[in-house]
Design a protein around this motif. Structure first.
Motif, PDB file in Angstrom:
ATOM      1  N   VAL A 159       0.866  -1.170   0.000  1.00 52.40           N
ATOM      2  CA  VAL A 159       0.000   0.000   0.000  1.00 52.40           C
ATOM      3  C   VAL A 159       0.908   1.226   0.000  1.00 52.40           C
ATOM      4  O   VAL A 159       1.728   1.389   0.910  1.00 52.40           O
ATOM      5  N   VAL A 160       0.797   2.053  -1.029  1.00 57.15           N
ATOM      6  CA  VAL A 160       1.617   3.261  -1.149  1.00 57.15           C
ATOM      7  C   VAL A 160       0.846   4.410  -0.511  1.00 57.15           C
ATOM      8  O   VAL A 160      -0.252   4.769  -0.964  1.00 57.15           O
ATOM      9  N   LEU A 161       1.407   4.992   0.537  1.00 59.32           N
ATOM     10  CA  LEU A 161       0.729   6.031   1.313  1.00 59.32           C
ATOM     11  C   LEU A 161       0.793   7.390   0.621  1.00 59.32           C
ATOM     12  O   LEU A 161       1.783   7.732  -0.035  1.00 59.32           O
ATOM     13  N   GLN A 162      -0.273   8.176   0.810  1.00 58.51           N
ATOM     14  CA  GLN A 162      -0.298   9.530   0.258  1.00 58.51           C
ATOM     15  C   GLN A 162       0.614  10.462   1.040  1.00 58.51           C
ATOM     16  O   GLN A 162       1.120  11.448   0.501  1.00 58.51           O
ATOM     17  N   SER A 163       0.825  10.179   2.314  1.00 61.99           N
ATOM     18  CA  SER A 163       1.738  10.976   3.138  1.00 61.99           C
ATOM     19  C   SER A 163       2.579  10.025   3.975  1.00 61.99           C
ATOM     20  O   SER A 163       2.232   8.853   4.145  1.00 61.99           O
ATOM     21  N   ALA A 164       3.684  10.511   4.490  1.00 62.50           N
ATOM     22  CA  ALA A 164       4.627   9.662   5.216  1.00 62.50           C
ATOM     23  C   ALA A 164       3.972   8.968   6.400  1.00 62.50           C
ATOM     24  O   ALA A 164       3.148   9.545   7.108  1.00 62.50           O
ATOM     25  N   GLY A 165       4.330   7.708   6.621  1.00 61.89           N
ATOM     26  CA  GLY A 165       3.800   6.939   7.730  1.00 61.89           C
ATOM     27  C   GLY A 165       4.237   7.487   9.074  1.00 61.89           C
ATOM     28  O   GLY A 165       5.324   8.060   9.210  1.00 61.89           O
ATOM     29  N   ALA A 166       3.378   7.279  10.076  1.00 63.13           N
ATOM     30  CA  ALA A 166       3.608   7.858  11.398  1.00 63.13           C
ATOM     31  C   ALA A 166       4.426   6.937  12.292  1.00 63.13           C
ATOM     32  O   ALA A 166       4.096   6.711  13.459  1.00 63.13           O
ATOM     33  N   ALA A 167       5.511   6.362  11.772  1.00 63.73           N
ATOM     34  CA  ALA A 167       6.365   5.478  12.562  1.00 63.73           C
ATOM     35  C   ALA A 167       7.688   5.279  11.830  1.00 63.73           C
ATOM     36  O   ALA A 167       7.822   5.624  10.646  1.00 63.73           O
ATOM     37  N   THR A 168       8.641   4.719  12.533  1.00 64.15           N
ATOM     38  CA  THR A 168       9.917   4.359  11.912  1.00 64.15           C
ATOM     39  C   THR A 168       9.756   3.017  11.206  1.00 64.15           C
ATOM     40  O   THR A 168       9.223   2.069  11.794  1.00 64.15           O
ATOM     41  N   PRO A 169      10.164   2.898   9.952  1.00 59.84           N
ATOM     42  CA  PRO A 169       9.980   1.630   9.229  1.00 59.84           C
ATOM     43  C   PRO A 169      10.686   0.455   9.909  1.00 59.84           C
ATOM     44  O   PRO A 169      11.674   0.630  10.626  1.00 59.84           O
ATOM     45  N   VAL A 170      10.175  -0.747   9.661  1.00 56.53           N
ATOM     46  CA  VAL A 170      10.800  -1.949  10.194  1.00 56.53           C
ATOM     47  C   VAL A 170      12.119  -2.190   9.466  1.00 56.53           C
ATOM     48  O   VAL A 170      12.350  -1.687   8.365  1.00 56.53           O
ATOM     49  N   ALA A 171      12.979  -2.971  10.092  1.00 55.18           N
ATOM     50  CA  ALA A 171      14.212  -3.412   9.444  1.00 55.18           C
ATOM     51  C   ALA A 171      13.929  -4.744   8.761  1.00 55.18           C
ATOM     52  O   ALA A 171      13.310  -5.637   9.343  1.00 55.18           O
ATOM     53  N   LEU A 172      14.336  -4.872   7.508  1.00 55.67           N
ATOM     54  CA  LEU A 172      14.066  -6.076   6.738  1.00 55.67           C
ATOM     55  C   LEU A 172      15.275  -7.003   6.712  1.00 55.67           C
ATOM     56  O   LEU A 172      16.418  -6.551   6.614  1.00 55.67           O
ATOM     57  N   ALA A 173      15.006  -8.296   6.795  1.00 57.48           N
ATOM     58  CA  ALA A 173      16.073  -9.289   6.737  1.00 57.48           C
ATOM     59  C   ALA A 173      16.590  -9.405   5.301  1.00 57.48           C
ATOM     60  O   ALA A 173      15.838  -9.195   4.348  1.00 57.48           O
ATOM     61  N   PRO A 174      17.846  -9.751   5.113  1.00 61.77           N
ATOM     62  CA  PRO A 174      18.373  -9.911   3.758  1.00 61.77           C
ATOM     63  C   PRO A 174      17.780 -11.140   3.080  1.00 61.77           C
ATOM     64  O   PRO A 174      17.319 -12.080   3.729  1.00 61.77           O
ATOM     65  N   THR A 175      17.797 -11.137   1.758  1.00 66.16           N
ATOM     66  CA  THR A 175      17.331 -12.297   0.995  1.00 66.16           C
ATOM     67  C   THR A 175      18.116 -13.538   1.411  1.00 66.16           C
ATOM     68  O   THR A 175      19.332 -13.491   1.575  1.00 66.16           O
ATOM     69  N   GLY A 176      17.403 -14.633   1.606  1.00 62.01           N
ATOM     70  CA  GLY A 176      18.061 -15.880   1.986  1.00 62.01           C
ATOM     71  C   GLY A 176      18.264 -16.062   3.476  1.00 62.01           C
ATOM     72  O   GLY A 176      18.913 -17.025   3.888  1.00 62.01           O
ATOM     73  N   ALA A 177      17.699 -15.176   4.293  1.00 60.70           N
ATOM     74  CA  ALA A 177      17.915 -15.264   5.743  1.00 60.70           C
ATOM     75  C   ALA A 177      17.388 -16.581   6.316  1.00 60.70           C
ATOM     76  O   ALA A 177      18.015 -17.186   7.191  1.00 60.70           O
ATOM     77  N   ILE A 178      16.244 -17.046   5.828  1.00 61.26           N
ATOM     78  CA  ILE A 178      15.684 -18.307   6.317  1.00 61.26           C
ATOM     79  C   ILE A 178      16.555 -19.488   5.892  1.00 61.26           C
ATOM     80  O   ILE A 178      16.752 -20.449   6.649  1.00 61.26           O
TER      81      ILE A 178
END
Length: 300
Positions: A159-178
């Motif tokens: 979902v692409v927001l019309q205005s910036a989200g009201a929080a700090t984004p999550v940190a994403l794991a690198p590809t292949g982490a599992i």
């Protein structure tokens, strides 16, 4: 075996929930087991979608899913949540939505109008309880398809927001982490699952069999140990009865679709996709996101 989506359809008394199972006041336990999240994951959101029964029909229903803010303007969720939506999507950052009915979440506008009416959500960003929402546009990841097979299942959306989200984004794991977790260690690895799904508990009246209950509608968190991992799907143990065995305290249910799954180090590695039982007490299937994150994050 039947697959159930983890989204909640036809928001009960004003709020819908969506989780593929391949949505009375009572103490909030959590997803299925687990606990109320409170302020633990402010970057995990509830998403409210609007859809039609068939192309050309007026907007017929609304439903909810969960998601996570992965960049300033992008919320990551499940593709079966964003597929076929009408109008704009509401994004709710608050942890508590409604403790009991009615939720007073916005209905679709133009849902009873003639074909070609606006439909979906097109109004203000404040609902019947004075709560303010973010608004965005839903999109599927390229190649979206629900096959329920390890090698081909691709259940990712944004979902692409019309205005910036009201929080700090999550940190994403690198590809292949599992893939880096040996099978011998996967069963003892606890994954954290967060979402706005239904709570499985004994009803306040009637049959006492634990069933998914629509309220309270809050953000919940649970831990579940890994079962196995394929090329695209991570399977976790969603049975809260395993808590005493040190294998987590719950799993996902209807409305948790698209909600994040975190590694022990706090990075997001998957989104909730589907389950195998209607009482949400068995194996849960999580869509790994590593190969899609860069493309989705760039949709500013």
């Amino acid at each position: 075996m039947r697959r159930f989506s983890r989204s909640a359809v036809a928001v009960a008394a004003g709020a819908g929930a969506l989780a593929l199972t391949v949505a009375g006041l009572a103490p909030a336990t959590a997803i299925t087991g687990g606990t109320a999240d409170g302020s633990g994951h402010p970057n995990v959101v509830m998403l409210l979608f609007y859809a039609k029964d068939a192309p050309g029909d007026p907007v017929a229903y609304r439903y909810r899913c969960s998601g996570s803010l992965v960049s300033e303007h992008v919320v990551l969720t499940a593709g079966h949540c964003t597929d076929g939506v009408v109008g704009k999507t509401l994004v709710f950052f608050q942890s508590e939505i409604a403790l009991k009915s009615p939720s007073l979440l916005p209905y679709a506008e133009g849902d009873s109008g003639p074909e070609g009416s606006a439909g979906g959500f097109v109004g203000t960003e404040v609902d019947g309880k004075g709560r303010t929402y973010s608004v965005g546009v839903s999109q599927n990841a390229p190649g979206f398809q629900l096959t329920y097979k390890d090698a081909t299942h691709l259940d990712v959306g944004a979902v692409v927001l019309q205005s910036a989200g009201a929080a700090t984004p999550v940190a994403l794991a690198p590809t292949g982490a599992i893939d880096r977790i040996p099978q011998s260690s996967l069963n003892s690895t606890l994954f954290t699952e967060v979402g706005y799904g239904t709570e499985v508990r004994r009803p306040d009246s009637g049959p006492r069999k634990p069933t998914p209950e629509s309220y309270p509608l809050i953000r919940r968190v649970a831990t579940a140990n890994g079962q196995k991992a394929g090329p695209r799907i991570l399977y976790t143990n969603g049975n809260p009865n395993n808590a005493q065995a040190g294998k987590g305290d719950g799993g996902t249910c209807f409305g948790d679709s698209g909600g994040p799954v975190f590694l022990p180090n706090g990075t997001q590695v998957a989104v909730t996709s589907f389950g195998y039982t209607s009482n949400c007490r068995y194996v849960d299937a999580m869509q790994q996101i590593g190969e899609h994150t860069s493309e989705l994050q760039s949709r500013e």
